[in-house]
Design an enzyme around this catalytic site. Structure first.
Site, short mmCIF file in Angstrom:
data_model
loop_
_atom_site.label_atom_id
_atom_site.label_comp_id
_atom_site.label_asym_id
_atom_site.label_seq_id
_atom_site.Cartn_x
_atom_site.Cartn_y
_atom_site.Cartn_z
N SER A 1 -5.66 2.44 -11.02
CA SER A 1 -4.13 1.13 -11.47
C SER A 1 -3.85 1.42 -13.38
O SER A 1 -4.66 1.40 -13.74
CB SER A 1 -4.01 0.19 -10.75
N GLU B 1 -4.11 -2.57 -16.64
CA GLU B 1 -5.68 -3.18 -16.21
C GLU B 1 -6.01 -2.35 -17.05
O GLU B 1 -7.60 -3.01 -17.41
CB GLU B 1 -5.24 -2.44 -15.02
N ARG C 1 -9.66 -9.06 -11.03
CA ARG C 1 -9.41 -7.70 -11.93
C ARG C 1 -10.07 -8.46 -13.06
O ARG C 1 -9.55 -8.16 -14.25
CB ARG C 1 -8.55 -7.05 -12.02
N1 EPU Z 1 3.61 1.14 -2.90
C1 EPU Z 1 5.19 1.30 -3.13
N2 EPU Z 1 5.58 2.20 -4.21
C2 EPU Z 1 4.27 2.96 -5.02
C3 EPU Z 1 3.20 2.52 -4.49
C4 EPU Z 1 2.49 1.34 -3.69
O1 EPU Z 1 6.09 1.12 -2.84
O2 EPU Z 1 4.61 3.53 -5.55
C5 EPU Z 1 4.02 0.21 -2.56
C6 EPU Z 1 2.94 0.18 -1.54
O3 EPU Z 1 4.05 1.02 -0.10
C7 EPU Z 1 1.99 -0.98 -0.88
C8 EPU Z 1 2.04 -1.48 -1.89
O4 EPU Z 1 2.86 -1.25 -3.05
O5 EPU Z 1 3.02 -1.67 0.03
C9 EPU Z 1 0.44 -1.74 -2.34
O6 EPU Z 1 0.18 -0.21 -2.15
P1 EPU Z 1 -1.57 -0.07 -2.38
O7 EPU Z 1 -2.30 -0.26 -1.11
O8 EPU Z 1 -1.51 1.69 -2.73
O9 EPU Z 1 -2.47 -0.74 -3.79
P2 EPU Z 1 -1.72 -0.99 -4.99
O10 EPU Z 1 -1.48 -2.52 -4.91
O11 EPU Z 1 -1.08 -0.10 -5.64
C10 EPU Z 1 -4.06 -1.55 -5.36
C11 EPU Z 1 -5.29 -1.66 -6.10
C12 EPU Z 1 -5.91 0.05 -6.79
C13 EPU Z 1 -6.66 -0.24 -5.16
C14 EPU Z 1 -5.80 -0.18 -4.52
C15 EPU Z 1 -6.40 0.17 -2.38
C16 EPU Z 1 -4.68 -3.19 -8.16
C17 EPU Z 1 -3.78 -2.88 -9.79
N3 EPU Z 1 -4.80 -1.77 -7.96
O12 EPU Z 1 -3.13 -1.11 -6.00
O13 EPU Z 1 -7.17 -0.94 -7.37
O14 EPU Z 1 -7.66 0.88 -4.60
O15 EPU Z 1 -5.00 -1.80 -4.74
O16 EPU Z 1 -6.73 -1.47 -1.83
O17 EPU Z 1 -4.96 -4.06 -7.64
C18 EPU Z 1 -7.20 0.28 -9.28
O18 EPU Z 1 -7.17 -0.62 -9.83
O19 EPU Z 1 -7.73 1.08 -10.19
C19 EPU Z 1 -7.63 1.45 -8.20
C20 EPU Z 1 -6.61 2.01 -7.93
#
Ligand code: EPU
Length: 352
Positions: free
Chosen positions: A249, A345, A172
């Site tokens: 995010s 972010e 990012r």
């Molecule tokens: N999780 C929780 N509770 C929640 C949300 C997430 O426990 O409420 C846990 C999930 O169970 C999982 C882990 O956190 O084990 C990761 O969650 P998720 O796969 O939803 O991805 P993220 O890390 O929360 C990142 C990016 C997203 C992108 C997704 C998919 C960042 C800041 N965010 O989210 O990007 O779509 O991975 O690759 O890196 C964005 O940047 O705006 C964005 C949406």
């Protein structure tokens, strides 16, 4: 090169920015210029009357917190165009104007039979904003498909080409964020070129995507099938900004050193951790926020989304200060509980 237009520069005074940010925060700009060609940006750079104005470059407004009115000039990048530029070294080079809607551009490449960007389907925003924060999702970062970009220096009017190394991409992150070029309105991205592999392989490393394809009974997915799976996963977890205003995010996933990660893992074995190439460890901010009790909880008109705690949503007539207050409360609770600092972010655009 994409075609240049020669329409007169469109400059508005006291412009409403509310429709141009996906958190739907109310704000006005003293001036708003619609930049529809690289020539528009060059002309604006050379305009003596606008020299010294505070500037900000706006794309799709999907990664932005507008914190009050902007006493300066907002440049809205609306440069259109899509074209196949070359085929070289096993890759297609495809160019797009900065104002193209990211998702529409990705779907267009798939329709042309040029896969490679399908994992980034449905990300809100524009093509020109994509390299600023090196957008990434479902196992792919923009940097992996990036060829080069063209930017206009809004001070000198010079046209610059930045290749992969010059963009200094990180998680990012890019040279635009590192140098503050975007926030200070110093550089406007006019065109981005992508490097799409001629020999395509599906990227289904991300568990949610693999699971969605398995649930659909697809063992050997086409690019379209991967795109459809990504779209379905996103629609399940992430709110549509047109229905529930949000900026994706709201915090970056924090990256900590190995020792910190090990002690957190000992205390919280369920905390998702992702090893990085440099030995550090990325933690799931959504998990930390949920564990701190913020999932589905509101503070005033804003809250953390009930299906994905990392997404801050505007449930009513929120203002920039409401967003700041919730972000600070979440940061304080996560820091108190886990000793981890969450970094927002989106870019904050503050009152002068
Ligand atoms: N999780 C929780 N509770 C929640 C949300 C997430 O426990 O409420 C846990 C999930 O169970 C999982 C882990 O956190 O084990 C990761 O969650 P998720 O796969 O939803 O991805 P993220 O890390 O929360 C990142 C990016 C997203 C992108 C997704 C998919 C960042 C800041 N965010 O989210 O990007 O779509 O991975 O690759 O890196 C964005 O940047 O705006 C964005 C949406």
């Amino acid at each position: 090169m994409l075609p240049a237009s020669s329409t007169p520069l469109m400059l508005r005074h006291d412009a409403d920015l509310t429709p141009f940010n996906t958190l739907a925060l109310p704000a006005r700009a003293r001036m708003l210029a619609h930049i529809r060609s690289a020539d528009d940006a060059r002309r604006l750079a050379g305009d003596a009357a606008l020299r010294g104005e505070r500037r900000f470059v706006l794309g799709g407004g999907s990664n932005l917190v507008l914190d009050g009115d902007f006493d300066g000039l907002v440049l809205k990048a609306e440069i259109a165009g899509r074209a196949l530029v070359a085929e070289e070294d096993g890759y297609r080079v495809v160019a797009a104007g900065a104002g193209e809607i990211w998702h529409d551009f990705v779907q267009w490449t798939l329709t042309q039979g040029w896969p490679g960007l399908e994992n980034l389907s449905l990300i809100p925003g524009t093509v020109g904003a994509a390299p600023i924060q090196n957008i990434g999702a479902y196992g792919l970062e923009l940097a992996e498909r990036f060829h080069s970009l063209t930017a206009i220096d809004l001070g000198s009017g010079e046209t610059k080409t930045l290749d992969l190394a010059a963009c200094r991409f990180g998680y990012r992150d890019s040279v635009f964020k590192q140098e503050g070029w975007h926030r200070d309105g110093r550089m406007l991205v006019s065109e981005v070129r992508f490097r799409l592999p001629l020999r395509w392989q599906p990227n289904t490393r991300y568990a949610d995507v693999a699971g969605e394809l398995a649930a659909r009974g697809i063992a050997e997915p086409t690019p379209r099938a991967v795109a459809d799976a990504v779209i379905a996963v996103r629609q399940r977890k992430l709110p549509d900004p047109a229905v529930l205003p949000n900026a994706g995010s709201f915090f970056q996933n924090p990256v900590v050193d190995a020792a910190t990660a090990a002690s957190l893992a000992a205390a919280h074995p369920a905390l998702p951790r992702y090893a990085q190439a440099d030995g550090r460890v990325k933690l799931a901010a959504g998990w930390l926020i949920e564990a701190a009790g913020w999932k589905g909880r509101s503070l005033g008109p804003v809250g953390m989304y009930e299906k994905q705690a990392l997404v801050l949503v505007n449930r009513g007539a929120a203002r920039g200060g409401d967003v700041r207050a919730l972000a600070a409360a979440v940061q304080a609770d996560v820091a108190a509980r886990f000793g981890v600092t969450l970094v927002p972010e989106p870019i904050y655009l503050c009152v002068a």
